[in-house]
Design an enzyme around this catalytic site. Structure first.
Site, mmCIF file in Angstrom:
data_model
loop_
_atom_site.group_PDB
_atom_site.id
_atom_site.type_symbol
_atom_site.label_atom_id
_atom_site.label_comp_id
_atom_site.label_asym_id
_atom_site.label_seq_id
_atom_site.Cartn_x
_atom_site.Cartn_y
_atom_site.Cartn_z
ATOM 1 N N GLY A 110 0.800 -1.225 0.000
ATOM 2 C CA GLY A 110 0.000 0.000 0.000
ATOM 3 C C GLY A 110 0.826 1.265 0.000
ATOM 4 O O GLY A 110 0.290 2.355 -0.182
ATOM 5 N N CYS B 176 -27.866 -9.458 -15.532
ATOM 6 C CA CYS B 176 -27.444 -9.090 -16.880
ATOM 7 C C CYS B 176 -28.529 -9.481 -17.879
ATOM 8 O O CYS B 176 -29.051 -10.593 -17.847
ATOM 9 C CB CYS B 176 -26.138 -9.802 -17.215
ATOM 10 N N CYS C 205 -26.876 -12.458 -20.270
ATOM 11 C CA CYS C 205 -26.438 -13.774 -19.782
ATOM 12 C C CYS C 205 -27.079 -14.132 -18.451
ATOM 13 O O CYS C 205 -26.856 -15.215 -17.927
ATOM 14 C CB CYS C 205 -24.914 -13.839 -19.668
ATOM 15 N N CYS D 183 -23.468 -7.200 -18.488
ATOM 16 C CA CYS D 183 -22.173 -7.381 -17.811
ATOM 17 C C CYS D 183 -21.147 -6.367 -18.304
ATOM 18 O O CYS D 183 -20.990 -6.159 -19.508
ATOM 19 C CB CYS D 183 -21.602 -8.763 -18.100
ATOM 20 N N CYS E 57 -19.292 -12.519 -19.447
ATOM 21 C CA CYS E 57 -20.594 -12.612 -20.097
ATOM 22 C C CYS E 57 -20.541 -13.652 -21.217
ATOM 23 O O CYS E 57 -21.395 -14.529 -21.339
ATOM 24 C CB CYS E 57 -20.962 -11.237 -20.664
#
Lengths: 374, 313, 265
Positions: free
Chosen positions: B37, B246, B249, B271, B277
């Site tokens: 970080g 979605c 899909c 998606c 997808c």
């Protein structure tokens, strides 16, 4: 899916074909040659060499041609090429006192050793469009009377003249063990030394420095400047070769230098004396070196014990925003798709609006109730 | 994929950068991994694409990529967005490595703004493009000051921002680039991914590398590291939820793009991760719109004009 | 130059020993030594340019002295030289155990965030992560400094000068500091507002048992708030003692001049 990837590729390819066609323009006209550009558009070439940090007029011309005359794009091209070049070493410092001078003026002395020399300048021209240039049969310019300085003659800088009296702060000295920084090789950290500041300014955008320098003249961090000296000409560049044990000349380059002299009443840290701002760029760039020396002087507030009140004095602000390649990239990256983040914001705004209307409905409802009660 | 341009590799080093520069970047990456970080300054080079267009991610990728790698390049979750295409081509040209759109098949994934839906594994590396690495930048513009704040763990200001959101809106109103605390020490900007993706960073099996070219910073999250989104005990972090699957899909609990279908404002949600997808549809899943309404075969076949993918990005 | 009086039994909180600050050749303050005990209010008075602000900055780690030491006893009971501590330790001290009230509230407040967040910031900085607690704490403190609690979500730009100063005080006191530095806290306020603020300060200081080092050019402020007073001139302490003694029976002619010029109606 494979097809889809190719779809994007096709679009990009098409766009670039269009660009190439537009760049060339009408093919019944002859294409620009690099030689024409280095000869006739030298000031553009200069700027691209300076801000592109690569002294090569032909490459600069190529970059400008490829960039359709967009100088920042050309600077970008030159920079991207420059990074891939191997580093053989760092040259010896150039000595501008030994410059083969083509222009040299001082606003602080009427005459001075070495004399004043106007040289090739727009100064004192009348800014009237010259329509004979637009006509095809351009006449060859007259041969100017030359009064060049004699070669090898050392022409002292104005700042050295005053220095003899102690009125002028001496040339800045770096500690023995100080290695001159290079911000294209090391990450920049603040506070930065004057070496890195000057490097940053020399590569910095002319327009940005011009605006900052101008702001100091209008009172945003005033430095009381005089154009001590501006000189333009050719200097020799040499490299110390370890194996040989002496300096080997590499050739000469054109540079423009400005020494701005600034009135200074003294502070706890420094006696009353004239102080200096410095500007130097490869090629011919008078506006740039003047602006640069104003900003350089402003950035020295801490060393001289002045108060910082203005943007031009703010090292972090100036150095973080002077680079036009960085600036262009980041401003223009807004063109890239951001629809994922935008989707997240859409969702939030819808929610906030729903909450706002709900709250407002309630208050209007309450007012209505109140009115009804009355 | 297109064939590597041999002319390019004749003139430039493998992956464009010279080996010296790659070593410098690798050192920064190693330092970043050692201090999860923490933003490691590095001498970012000028790249042949503009600052802000992925130069940081590209330099990190160039420093870690090898001949045996398989590269996936995505932007907004999709392999097909223009800049992803441009950057992929850059690496195809300069390295000749294999590329893929399959998340599972990639050893190295460079991304802008998304984390793939498919969980990543230990043998994968995810490289993020970062515009502004400093999470405190919009609270305190000075580098000199923010560096000190990180060094001394002075992160009160970060929570002041979240406090203000709750006081004004009743909830935290940051939707992307949502700050996280890494390994219980450094507050980090996860790059502008939607906060939906934040939980995926927590103890991810893959190595996560972040490159900011213009700002000259590299940072990293080693595998299995704690990554916690900042919040209050009584106003915990909540990832964005979509109230529908979605349209193509039928996937749920994935990040969706809103696609406007006509000028009447009708829209569908599909998606954002185009590979995910695609995979689902190959497996036989279908959403409530069944086929993609943008697939209307008006000019040529769907495959030719690439719209099946287009509508799912 | 250490001041001796009926020293309380508890150990001293802060000690300045020959604290000296030069700006180049110019003296900021020189050879200043004194002690402050828990719960004690010390006023530093003098004209502008007398060095009192320089001294305050040296004491509060905002300006390193050229020579001399400033020591502080932490909550762990150990007396440490502030300038031997790491910056991290000093900053922790400044946001927990200390407060600093600026003359201009805008220097001490975040003008663009709400009053609640201004008060809550220190709590968040020391790890408080419960929004409800932070808010109720902030609300309590607004009440204590006589700011209506329904102003909690307004930002200080909408506040009057007196309110801003009270908000700044609340922001400093929320972490229950043991020592608060104040730099002309009533300086920019008109007289009636000053009186109210002084009243508030006096009751807060005694309720909380705060130690305070207050810099002021206004001897009335010193009289009202402080137990002891240092008089500064040309960077040096020229007189010190219990406030009532110093103001009622000044020994130095300069102090006599100050008292007579300021306190006369």
């Amino acid at each position: 899916m494979y097809v889809a990837v190719k779809g994007g590729e096709k679009a990009i390819r098409n766009a670039h074909t269009l660009l190439a066609r537009d760049r060339r323009g009408d093919t019944s006209l002859p294409a620009l040659t690099l030689a024409q550009m280095t000869q006739q558009l030298y000031l553009s070439i200069s700027r691209v060499m300076a801000e592109g940090s690569l002294y090569d007029a032909d490459l600069a011309a190529l970059a400008i041609k490829q960039a359709r005359g967009d100088l920042i794009e050309a600077i970008f091209l030159l920079r991207a090429y420059r990074t891939t070049l191997p580093r053989f070493g760092y040259s010896q410092p150039i000595d501008t006192a030994t410059m083969l001078i083509r222009r040299r003026i001082s606003a602080t002395y009427k005459d001075l050793p070495g004399g004043q020399l106007l040289g090739p300048t727009f100064d004192y021209t009348q800014r009237l469009l010259d329509f004979t240039l637009a006509a095809n049969g351009e006449e060859a310019p007259a041969t100017p009377q030359t009064q060049a300085f004699e070669a090898q003659e050392r022409v002292p800088r104005v700042t050295e003249l005053l220095d003899d009296e102690g009125l002028m702060e001496p040339d800045a000295e770096l500690p023995e063990d100080h290695e001159v920084g290079d911000l294209t090789r090391e990450p920049l950290e603040f506070p930065a030394g004057r070496d890195l500041r000057l490097q940053n300014l020399a590569r910095g955008d002319e327009g940005f420095l011009l605006a900052l320098g101008y702001s100091t003249q209008r009172g945003y961090g005033r430095t009381h400047p005089f154009a001590g000296e501006i000189r333009l000409g050719e200097v020799e560049v040499s490299l110390f070769v370890e194996e040989l044990g002496f300096d080997v000349p590499l050739g000469e380059m054109t540079v423009t230098e400005c020494q701005m002299i600034n009135q200074f009443a003294g502070s706890a840290k420094a006696p009353p004396q004239f102080t200096r701002g410095y500007g130097l760029v490869p090629g011919q760039g008078e506006r740039k070196v003047m602006a640069m020396s104003l900003v350089d002087r402003s950035l020295r507030w801490q060393e001289l014990g002045e108060e910082a009140t203005s943007p031009a004095q703010d090292e972090e602000f100036v150095m973080s925003h002077s680079d036009n390649v960085q600036g262009t990239g980041f401003v223009e990256h807004l063109k890239l798709p951001h629809y994922v983040d935008f989707q997240a914001e859409l969702d939030l705004i819808r929610r906030l609006r729903a909450e706002w209307f709900e709250k407002n409905q309630k208050t209007t409802g309450e007012t209505a109730d109140l009115e009804a009660a009355q | 994929m297109s064939t590597p341009a041999t002319s390019f590799t004749d003139h430039y080093n493998f992956a464009y950068l010279d080996e010296q520069t790659k070593r410098m970047i690798r050192r920064a990456i190693l330092k970043g991994i050692a201090i999860p970080g923490y933003q490691v300054p590095f001498a970012a080079r000028e790249m042949p694409m503009p600052y802000g267009w992925g130069t940081g991610g590209v330099q990190v990728t160039a420093a870690v990529i090898g001949h045996s790698d398989t590269l996936k390049m995505i932007d907004q979750g999709s392999d097909d967005t223009t800049n992803a295409v441009a950057l992929r081509n850059f690496f195809v040209q300069t390295t000749g490595v294999n590329t893929t759109t399959h998340t599972k098949g990639a050893s190295l994934i460079q991304t802008r703004h998304r984390i793939p839906e498919e969980p990543l594994s230990e043998d994968q590396v995810l490289v993020y493009q970062v515009p502004i690495p400093e999470p405190l930048r919009f609270l305190e513009p000075r580098e000199t000051e923010t560096r000190k704040m990180h060094a001394l763990e002075e992160y009160g200001l970060m929570h002041v921002k979240l406090y203000e959101d709750i006081a004004r809106f009743g909830h935290i109103a940051t939707t992307y680039a949502y700050p996280v605390l890494v390994n219980e020490r450094y507050v980090m900007d996860p790059s502008p991914i939607p906060k939906f993706d934040n939980p995926k960073m927590h103890r991810m099996e893959a190595l996560q590398l972040f490159g900011a070219g213009r700002e000259k910073r590299i940072y990293a999250i080693p595998p299995h590291t704690d990554v916690v989104s900042l919040d209050f005990e009584d106003h915990p972090f909540t990832p964005q939820e979509f109230d529908q699957p979605c349209a193509i899909c039928g996937a749920e609990h994935v990040y969706l793009d809103e696609v406007i279908l006509d000028d009447q404002g009708s829209r569908m949600f599909v998606c954002s991760d185009s590979d995910y997808c695609e995979e689902r549809r190959t497996e036989g899943h279908t959403g409530h719109l069944g086929t993609n309404p943008l697939d209307a075969p008006s000019n040529g076949t769907a495959k030719d004009n690439a719209s099946s993918k287009e509508a799912c990005k | 130059m250490t001041f001796q009086d009926n020293t309380p039994e508890q150990p001293l909180l802060l000690r300045a020993s020959k604290t000296t600050k030069f700006y180049g050749d110019r003296i900021g303050c020189q050879d200043v030594s004194f002690e402050v005990y828990p719960g004690e209010v010390l006023a530093i008075v003098g004209e502008s340019g007398s060095g009192k602000s320089t001294l305050l900055n040296c004491l509060s780690t905002r300006l390193a002295p050229t020579t001399g030491a400033v020591e502080y006893r932490g909550r762990d009971g150990i007396l440490r030289d502030l300038y031997q501590m790491s910056e991290a330790q000093r900053r922790v001290l400044m946001r927990t155990d200390w407060g600093y009230v600026h003359q201009h509230p805008s220097d001490g407040l975040r003008m663009t965030v709400s009053a609640g967040a201004n008060v809550g910031e220190r709590l968040m900085a020391v790890g408080e992560r419960h929004y409800g607690n932070i808010r109720s704490n902030a609300s309590d403190w607004l009440e204590r400094v006589e700011i209506a609690t329904d102003r909690i979500d307004d930002d200080p730009r909408a506040f009057s000068g007196g309110m801003r100063q009270r908000l700044q005080i609340a922001r400093n006191l929320v972490t229950a500091p043991r020592l608060v530095f104040m730099d002309e806290p009533t300086g920019g306020l008109d007289v009636s507002v000053q009186a109210r603020l002084l009243d508030l300060l006096r009751s807060l200081v005694s309720d909380l048992g705060l130690a305070v080092i207050i810099v002021t050019h206004d001897l009335a402020v010193a009289r009202l708030l402080s137990h002891r007073t240092l008089v500064m001139r040309h960077g040096r302490v020229i007189e010190h003692g219990l406030t009532d003694q110093v103001l009622d029976d000044p020994q130095e002619s300069y102090t006599q001049l100050l008292v007579s010029s300021i306190l006369q109606p």
